[in-house]
Every structure is written in C-alpha cells, then in structure tokens.
Design an enzyme around this catalytic site. Structure first.
Site, PDB file in Angstrom:
ATOM      1  N   HIS A 100      20.393 -14.976 -12.529  1.00  0.00           N
ATOM      2  CA  HIS A 100      19.934 -13.904 -13.416  1.00  0.00           C
ATOM      3  C   HIS A 100      20.231 -14.201 -14.891  1.00  0.00           C
ATOM      4  O   HIS A 100      19.783 -13.462 -15.764  1.00  0.00           O
ATOM      5  CB  HIS A 100      20.614 -12.570 -13.070  1.00  0.00           C
ATOM      6  CG  HIS A 100      19.965 -11.836 -11.951  1.00  0.00           C
ATOM      7  ND1 HIS A 100      18.696 -11.319 -12.030  1.00  0.00           N
ATOM      8  CD2 HIS A 100      20.404 -11.539 -10.711  1.00  0.00           C
ATOM      9  CE1 HIS A 100      18.392 -10.718 -10.888  1.00  0.00           C
ATOM     10  NE2 HIS A 100      19.399 -10.844 -10.071  1.00  0.00           N
TER      11      HIS A 100
ATOM     12  N   LYS B 118      13.046 -16.890 -10.964  1.00  0.00           N
ATOM     13  CA  LYS B 118      13.214 -15.744 -11.857  1.00  0.00           C
ATOM     14  C   LYS B 118      12.675 -16.101 -13.257  1.00  0.00           C
ATOM     15  O   LYS B 118      11.477 -16.266 -13.399  1.00  0.00           O
ATOM     16  CB  LYS B 118      14.668 -15.294 -11.861  1.00  0.00           C
ATOM     17  CG  LYS B 118      15.048 -14.661 -10.511  1.00  0.00           C
ATOM     18  CD  LYS B 118      16.422 -14.046 -10.459  1.00  0.00           C
ATOM     19  CE  LYS B 118      16.600 -13.262  -9.179  1.00  0.00           C
ATOM     20  NZ  LYS B 118      17.556 -13.868  -8.232  1.00  0.00           N
TER      21      LYS B 118
ATOM     22  N   SER C 198      23.720  -8.204 -10.828  1.00  0.00           N
ATOM     23  CA  SER C 198      22.363  -7.663 -10.840  1.00  0.00           C
ATOM     24  C   SER C 198      22.289  -6.143 -10.921  1.00  0.00           C
ATOM     25  O   SER C 198      21.246  -5.600 -11.231  1.00  0.00           O
ATOM     26  CB  SER C 198      21.609  -8.144  -9.609  1.00  0.00           C
ATOM     27  OG  SER C 198      22.207  -7.619  -8.454  1.00  0.00           O
TER      28      SER C 198
END
Ligand SMILES: *Cc1c(COP(=O)(O)O)cnc(C)c1O
Length: 393
Positions: free
Chosen positions: A210, A241, A182
C-alpha cells in the site's frame, strides 16, 4: 456425501448473511478508473487501490500488447524448470533500482511473495516479530514457517521492544511490518523499528503493497520516507495496486536472501511465471516512474486537498500519510447507512466495522487516486455532506 455437507454450507452461508457479513460483488462494465460504469450508471470510484491512476493507462496497455507480440501470451512453466525470459530479468532489475535494493525475485502475486518469504529463511531456532495489523498474507506466511512467533500491538514500539527482549535468545530475529496499514492509512514507524532492530540485532521485512508508489517524496515507499533506502533486509510488494493494478508480486532486498528464495521459496518453485504482457507493462511502468514524479505529486495534492476539505466540513478523519483516508463514523450500523447512501449518490466507498476494525471505530474508507480530478473530489465531499444531513438530520 455431498448432501450433509451441502446442508452444512447452506446453514453457514445463511449465518454469514444474517450477520450482515455476506460479500456481494459489484459488477463493473468499464475499465478501472476514477469513473466507472456499474449497471449502466456512471459512478465515481473511491475504493480501488489504483493510487497512481495507471490501471487503464494507454502507455501500459501498449507496452503489454508489444510484450505479448514479442514474447507471446504465456510461459507455461515454472522458472526453475524452463527458465524465464529476458523481460523477467529486466523487470527484476527495474524493481531493485526503484527501491535501491540488491536483487529482486518475481512472484505471481504479493500474496505468494509473503507466503514464500519466511519458511525458506528461518527455522525453529529463530523468531518472527510481527505487527498485529499485518496483512493476511504475512500472517499466513508466518504460519508456514517454523520460527517462534511474537506479535506486537500495531505500531507500538514499547511492545515491539518487549517482544524483542522476549526473543533475545533466538538465533535470528526478523521484524515484519506492513508499510501502510490498510484500515487507518497510517505509515509504520520504520525509523523507530529500524533503531530497535539495530539495538536488538534483528532484521526487518516491510510489505510495501500500500505504500510503494504512494509514500515518500518520489513514491519510493516507507524506506524513502525514513531515509532508509537499501537498509532494510527484505521488501515485498505488488504490481496490483499503485504500479498499474495488473497482477504480480515481488520480494526485493539483500542479494543472498533473494538467492536463497530462488532456491527454496515454494510459490516461486511450484507456480507459473508471470505472463510476458504483464512483465513488459511492469518494465514500462518503472521507466515512467523514473521519468517524472507527476503522478505521485498529483496523488499527494489530491489527498491533502481531500483531508483538508473534509476537516473544514467537520468530518473526523484519521491523520494519513498515504492515499487511504479513514472517515470516522464510529457506529457500525451508521457506517453501513453512509456507504449505502454514498452509493446512491454515485460514490463508491467502503464502510468497515468490527471485527475488521476495533469495536466502536466503524468508518468509511476513502481511497484517493491520481486519476481523481478536483471535481471528482468535490463531488465526493459534497455527497458526504448531503448524506450526513440525511442520516444525522
Ligand atoms: C494487497 C496486499 C497484498 C496482496 O497483494 P497481491 O499482489 O494482490 O496478492 C499483500 N500485502 C499487503 C499489505 C497488501 O495490501
């Protein structure tokens, strides 16, 4: 009793504040999106994980409402006691279909998926070999497990191999890695990790939080990026997300592993089932993913454009194959100045510095979304140029 504890907390909090590490929350007065309202002022948001821009998607809102109308508001039980709804099974199937895996188990969040994945599967005779930059929830999950712990430097394959050799006498070995890290936005070298896993008879766990919806030609994540769909034993991920930004987590992978998690994974056994509205929206989300690749394509175009233009303007950005763009400032104090001035320009980005990133590697993290239009990206880039002039002269 509270008196002395209160004094202790007040002192600790003051120290956090003095170190400039006190976290103040921004209060948003609108739905999440490219444009948000903060203190009545319109701002452009470049620090959400809203990668596909689905956080305020009308179709998902409709699906959530219909799901609530059909199956109610809450489940009021854990699954192994009351069971689950047909919706939950359908969402689990959709997730397995998306990743090309055998079965899926839902959790309240990916934090729970990671917290509950290691302990039920591995014991004292086993080894977990974990990337040093893995997410906090993987670190916590590993702590709850009795397996021996090995840590390798971020994406460093020589170090991973050394740790695999150290762990060679352990019964079962599991390599654990984030799909995208990240802070840099780098994708884990899953092809090489997989090769080493085969060479040393280890299994692989990837957290696609992610990377899912983002990485790979159709956004199927790092297993698509490296042609390893269905190969790795365990994938964890979040619905919080790219996949709509609501809440929910999952573990997907080999059938027996998922089966064992249903028997023994504590966040699954002792925490409430996902609410029907969220589950219904999740199902619709994966249907949308299978209908068109428009959003993934737009995200990739946006990220390429942003990185290319920033480079042309002379900014130093880390190479990225994800939606995370690290604009390197290097100096910690300056990174905070940049972030504050960008905010004055109506652009929300986050400045990170030591200890979150290595010393002397302070940066502004920009998160690109399919919700961003070209004009939003241009405004962000223009603000960077203006702020640099103000700070650097
Ligand atoms: C965000 C994130 C999580 C936590 O996901 P939640 O569903 O919000 O709990 C776990 N792992 C990684 C790598 C993440 O980025």
């Amino acid at each position: 009793m509270y008196n002395s504890f209160q004094k202790y907390l007040q002192k600790e909090l003051a120290e956090i504040e003095a170190a400039g590490l006190y976290k103040n929350e921004r209060i948003i007065e609108s739905p999440q999106g490219a444009e948000i309202l903060v203190k009545g002022k319109k701002c452009l948001n470049f620090c959400a994980n809203n990668y596909l821009g689905l956080a305020n998607n009308p179709e998902l809102i409709k699906a959530a409402k219909e799901g609530m109308d059909a199956r109610g508001f809450g489940m009021a039980s854990v699954r192994f006691i009351c069971g689950c709804q047909d919706l939950h099974k359908k969402l689990e199937e959709k997730i397995a279909e998306f990743f090309g895996t055998e079965d899926t188990i839902l959790y309240a969040a990916c934090f729970d998926a990671n917290g509950g994945v290691f302990e039920p599967l591995l014991g004292e005779q086993d080894a977990i070999i974990s990337d040093s930059l893995n997410h906090a929830s993987i670190i916590d999950g590993v702590r709850l497990c009795k397996a021996k712990r090995f840590r390798y430097a971020n994406a460093d394959m020589a170090d991973l191999e050394a740790k695999l050799i150290e762990a060679k006498d352990c019964r079962f070995k599991l390599i654990a890695t984030d799909g995208v890290f990240s802070m840099d936005g780098n994708v884990c070298p899953l092809d090489k990790i997989y090769e080493l896993a085969e060479k040393y008879d280890a299994m692989v766990m990837v957290d696609e939080s992610h990377s899912a919806g983002v990485v790979g030609k159709t956004g199927r994540g790092v297993t698509e990026r490296y042609n390893l769909k269905g190969k790795v034993e365990i994938i964890t991920g979040t619905l919080g997300k790219a996949f709509g930004g609501g809440v929910g987590g999952f573990t997907t992978g080999k059938k027996e592993i998922i089966d064992m998690l249903r028997q023994r994974s504590r966040p699954y056994l002792f925490s409430n089932s996902l609410a029907p509205g969220l589950v219904a929206a999740g199902i619709r989300m994966f249907e949308m993913m299978s209908e068109t690749n428009e959003l993934q394509d737009k995200l990739h175009e946006n990220t390429d454009y942003f990185l290319r233009r920033m480079k042309e303007e002379g900014f130093d950005c880390k190479p990225s194959e994800s939606a995370i763009c690290a604009v390197m400032i290097y100096d910690a104090a300056k990174s905070q100045q940049y972030a504050a001035k960008m905010q004055e320009e109506g652009i929300f980005v986050t400045g990170f510095y030591y200890p979150v990133v290595p010393k002397g590697e302070a940066r502004i993290r920009v998160q690109i979304s399919a919700a961003h239009e070209r004009e939003h990206l241009d405004k962000c880039i223009a603000a960077f140029v203006k702020v640099r002039k103000e700070i650097e002269g």
